[in-house]
Each structure stands twice: as structure tokens, then as C-alpha cells.
Motif scaffolding. Structure first.
Motif, mmCIF file in Angstrom:
data_model
loop_
_atom_site.group_PDB
_atom_site.id
_atom_site.type_symbol
_atom_site.label_atom_id
_atom_site.label_comp_id
_atom_site.label_asym_id
_atom_site.label_seq_id
_atom_site.Cartn_x
_atom_site.Cartn_y
_atom_site.Cartn_z
ATOM 1 N N ILE A 1 -0.244 7.828 6.265
ATOM 2 C CA ILE A 1 -0.534 6.415 6.527
ATOM 3 C C ILE A 1 -1.809 6.290 7.357
ATOM 4 O O ILE A 1 -1.946 6.892 8.424
ATOM 5 C CB ILE A 1 0.652 5.730 7.240
ATOM 6 C CG1 ILE A 1 1.860 5.680 6.294
ATOM 7 C CG2 ILE A 1 0.287 4.332 7.711
ATOM 8 C CD1 ILE A 1 3.120 5.141 6.900
ATOM 9 N N GLU A 2 -2.763 5.544 6.810
ATOM 10 C CA GLU A 2 -4.072 5.276 7.415
ATOM 11 C C GLU A 2 -4.897 6.545 7.632
ATOM 12 O O GLU A 2 -5.816 6.567 8.451
ATOM 13 C CB GLU A 2 -3.922 4.493 8.721
ATOM 14 C CG GLU A 2 -3.342 3.104 8.515
ATOM 15 C CD GLU A 2 -3.284 2.283 9.771
ATOM 16 O OE1 GLU A 2 -3.539 2.824 10.872
ATOM 17 O OE2 GLU A 2 -2.973 1.080 9.665
ATOM 18 N N ASP B 1 -11.613 5.538 3.913
ATOM 19 C CA ASP B 1 -11.137 5.879 5.257
ATOM 20 C C ASP B 1 -9.639 5.634 5.395
ATOM 21 O O ASP B 1 -9.048 5.929 6.433
ATOM 22 C CB ASP B 1 -11.919 5.113 6.328
ATOM 23 C CG ASP B 1 -11.796 3.615 6.185
ATOM 24 O OD1 ASP B 1 -11.130 3.147 5.249
ATOM 25 O OD2 ASP B 1 -12.374 2.901 7.029
ATOM 26 N N ASP B 2 -9.011 5.106 4.345
ATOM 27 C CA ASP B 2 -7.553 4.990 4.259
ATOM 28 C C ASP B 2 -7.155 5.438 2.867
ATOM 29 O O ASP B 2 -7.525 4.815 1.875
ATOM 30 C CB ASP B 2 -7.113 3.545 4.517
ATOM 31 C CG ASP B 2 -5.600 3.384 4.537
ATOM 32 O OD1 ASP B 2 -4.879 4.320 4.118
ATOM 33 O OD2 ASP B 2 -5.134 2.328 4.973
ATOM 34 N N ILE B 3 -6.386 6.515 2.808
ATOM 35 C CA ILE B 3 -6.050 7.133 1.521
ATOM 36 C C ILE B 3 -5.084 6.305 0.684
ATOM 37 O O ILE B 3 -4.858 6.571 -0.477
ATOM 38 C CB ILE B 3 -5.475 8.543 1.781
ATOM 39 C CG1 ILE B 3 -5.540 9.387 0.523
ATOM 40 C CG2 ILE B 3 -4.063 8.469 2.331
ATOM 41 C CD1 ILE B 3 -5.205 10.832 0.778
ATOM 42 N N VAL C 1 5.802 3.170 1.105
ATOM 43 C CA VAL C 1 5.132 1.905 0.824
ATOM 44 C C VAL C 1 5.165 1.010 2.063
ATOM 45 O O VAL C 1 6.223 0.808 2.667
ATOM 46 C CB VAL C 1 5.791 1.164 -0.360
ATOM 47 C CG1 VAL C 1 5.071 -0.144 -0.647
ATOM 48 C CG2 VAL C 1 5.805 2.048 -1.592
ATOM 49 N N ILE C 2 3.985 0.499 2.431
ATOM 50 C CA ILE C 2 3.903 -0.508 3.491
ATOM 51 C C ILE C 2 3.807 -1.864 2.809
ATOM 52 O O ILE C 2 2.872 -2.127 2.043
ATOM 53 C CB ILE C 2 2.670 -0.292 4.391
ATOM 54 C CG1 ILE C 2 2.738 1.068 5.076
ATOM 55 C CG2 ILE C 2 2.584 -1.397 5.437
ATOM 56 C CD1 ILE C 2 1.532 1.374 5.940
ATOM 57 N N THR D 1 0.858 -1.180 0.000
ATOM 58 C CA THR D 1 0.000 0.000 0.000
ATOM 59 C C THR D 1 0.894 1.229 0.000
ATOM 60 O O THR D 1 1.804 1.341 0.836
ATOM 61 C CB THR D 1 -0.921 0.027 1.240
ATOM 62 O OG1 THR D 1 -1.607 -1.227 1.338
ATOM 63 C CG2 THR D 1 -1.937 1.138 1.143
ATOM 64 N N SER D 2 0.661 2.130 -0.949
ATOM 65 C CA SER D 2 1.533 3.306 -1.069
ATOM 66 C C SER D 2 0.815 4.577 -0.637
ATOM 67 O O SER D 2 -0.403 4.710 -0.777
ATOM 68 C CB SER D 2 2.035 3.448 -2.504
ATOM 69 O OG SER D 2 0.962 3.703 -3.384
ATOM 70 N N TYR D 3 1.622 5.502 -0.109
ATOM 71 C CA TYR D 3 1.142 6.792 0.375
ATOM 72 C C TYR D 3 2.086 7.886 -0.122
ATOM 73 O O TYR D 3 3.253 7.619 -0.400
ATOM 74 C CB TYR D 3 1.090 6.828 1.907
ATOM 75 C CG TYR D 3 0.189 5.792 2.520
ATOM 76 C CD1 TYR D 3 -1.131 6.077 2.823
ATOM 77 C CD2 TYR D 3 0.664 4.512 2.803
ATOM 78 C CE1 TYR D 3 -1.965 5.131 3.385
ATOM 79 C CE2 TYR D 3 -0.159 3.551 3.366
ATOM 80 C CZ TYR D 3 -1.471 3.870 3.655
ATOM 81 O OH TYR D 3 -2.293 2.919 4.210
#
Length: 201
Positions: free
Chosen positions: A104-105, A136-138, A150-151, A96-98
């Protein structure tokens, strides 16, 4: 009278005879010893497997953060490193990337008119991740682009090689998980969030 004396002598002799006591003691101690031994081996194997998984996930996340990083090759490397430690392992991976660590979240921005923490009832929102709906999570699924955070999360499911006596519930599938957070190298201009508006139903 002689028979009574003989019986008394026999009982006395049997009371003093210690032959065979080792077998009885072993029969009493062996189950507990085996339980402790196999339990220790099982826990030790699980701790070692978790350590190998953590190291492999960190390496894979770092490799995938480079320009042209191959996520499939990184996942294959994790599988190769842990397959010798976890018999019959199956991997489930996600990325999951931000835009930044602060995101994050984080939920997408919206006008929470009814103050319930959910975008609904026609409330306006900004579709920052460009997927056409409020989240609710971008975060965006995938390895992202240049400079993105990235997670990388991995779940490894396997069957323990040790069968601990009296603990059949531990004989089934076991799942270990690990994650790593890395920032992609700045090999290009980072694309920002969208400012397109939307409305929640």
C-alpha cells in the motif's frame, strides 16, 4: 411642588415595576439559545451521518471482496443507506488494489541514481503494475482480483439541513469521507507483479 412629588412617585413606581422584564430577558437570551440549539443539532446530525457512512462503506467493501462482487451494486447500497441522512448527497467513490498489505502506497522499484526519490533522468524502473510508466504508488485502480488488498474510499457531499445563525460559511456543501481496506477472497490464483523494465524520462 406637587408636580415634583408626582414625578418622583412615578419614577419610584417604574423602578419597582417588573412587568415586561421577561420579554427583555427573552430578547437577550433567544439568539444565544438558538445558536446553541441549532449548532448542537447540526453537529449531532453530522456525527450521525459520519457513523452511517462508515457502516455503509464497511459493508460495501466486504460485499465487493467476495467472488463475483458487484462494485456498482455496493456503491448503490452506500448511496441508499446515507441518502436519508444526508439531503441531496452526491457520492465520489474509488477503489485501489494491491498485491499485499505491505504494498500500500509503495512506489514501483527503480534505480534512484541521483537519490532524489523520483524516477527521472533515464533511471531504470520495473513496471510492476503494467501501465507503461513509473508510479510512486504501485496501486491499480479498480477492485483487483483474487486475494488482492483493496482500499475503498468514499466522499459524500451534501448540504446541511440546519442553518446555524451567524455561521453562513457552514450553510454550503459539506463533505464527509470514509474508507475501508479489505482483502478479496482467494477464489482463484492471484496474479503477481510484472517484471518488465522501463526507463524514466
Amino acid at each position: 411642588m406637587t408636580a415634583l412629588r408626582t414625578c418622583t412617585t412615578l419614577v419610584r413606581d417604574l423602578g419597582r415595576d417588573e412587568s415586561g422584564v421577561t420579554v427583555v430577558e427573552f430578547a437577550l437570551i433567544a439568539p444565544t439559545f438558538l445558536l446553541l440549539l441549532l449548532g448542537t443539532l447540526d453537529i449531532g446530525q453530522m456525527v450521525y451521518a459520519q457513523s452511517v457512512l462508515n457502516g455503509a462503506v464497511q459493508t460495501a467493501a466486504r460485499d465487493a471482496s467476495l467472488e463475483g462482487g458487484d462494485t456498482a451494486a455496493a456503491d448503490a447500497m452506500v448511496l441508499e443507506q446515507i441518502s436519508g441522512v444526508m439531503p441531496g448527497v452526491e457520492l465520489n467513490t474509488s477503489r485501489t488494489s494491491y498485491y499485499d498489505f505491505a504494498d500500500i502506497e509503495r512506489a514501483e522499484q527503480w534505480n534512484d541514481a541521483d537519490d532524489n526519490g523520483i524516477c527521472n533522468d533515464g533511471e531504470a524502473f520495473v513496471d510492476e503494475n503494467r501501465n507503461g510508466q513509473w508510479d510512486d504508488d504501485i496501486g491499480v485502480s479498480g477492485n483487483g482480483g483474487a486475494n488482492d488488498v483493496v482500499i475503498y474510499e468514499v466522499e459524500a457531499t451534501y448540504t446541511s439541513p440546519f442553518r446555524v445563525p451567524f455561521m453562513r460559511e457552514a450553510w454550503g456543501a459539506r463533505t464527509l469521507s470514509s474508507s475501508a481496506i479489505k482483502k478479496n477472497q482467494p477464489f482463484a490464483n492471484q496474479s503477481g507483479y510484472s517484471s518488465e523494465a522501463g526507463t524514466c524520462s
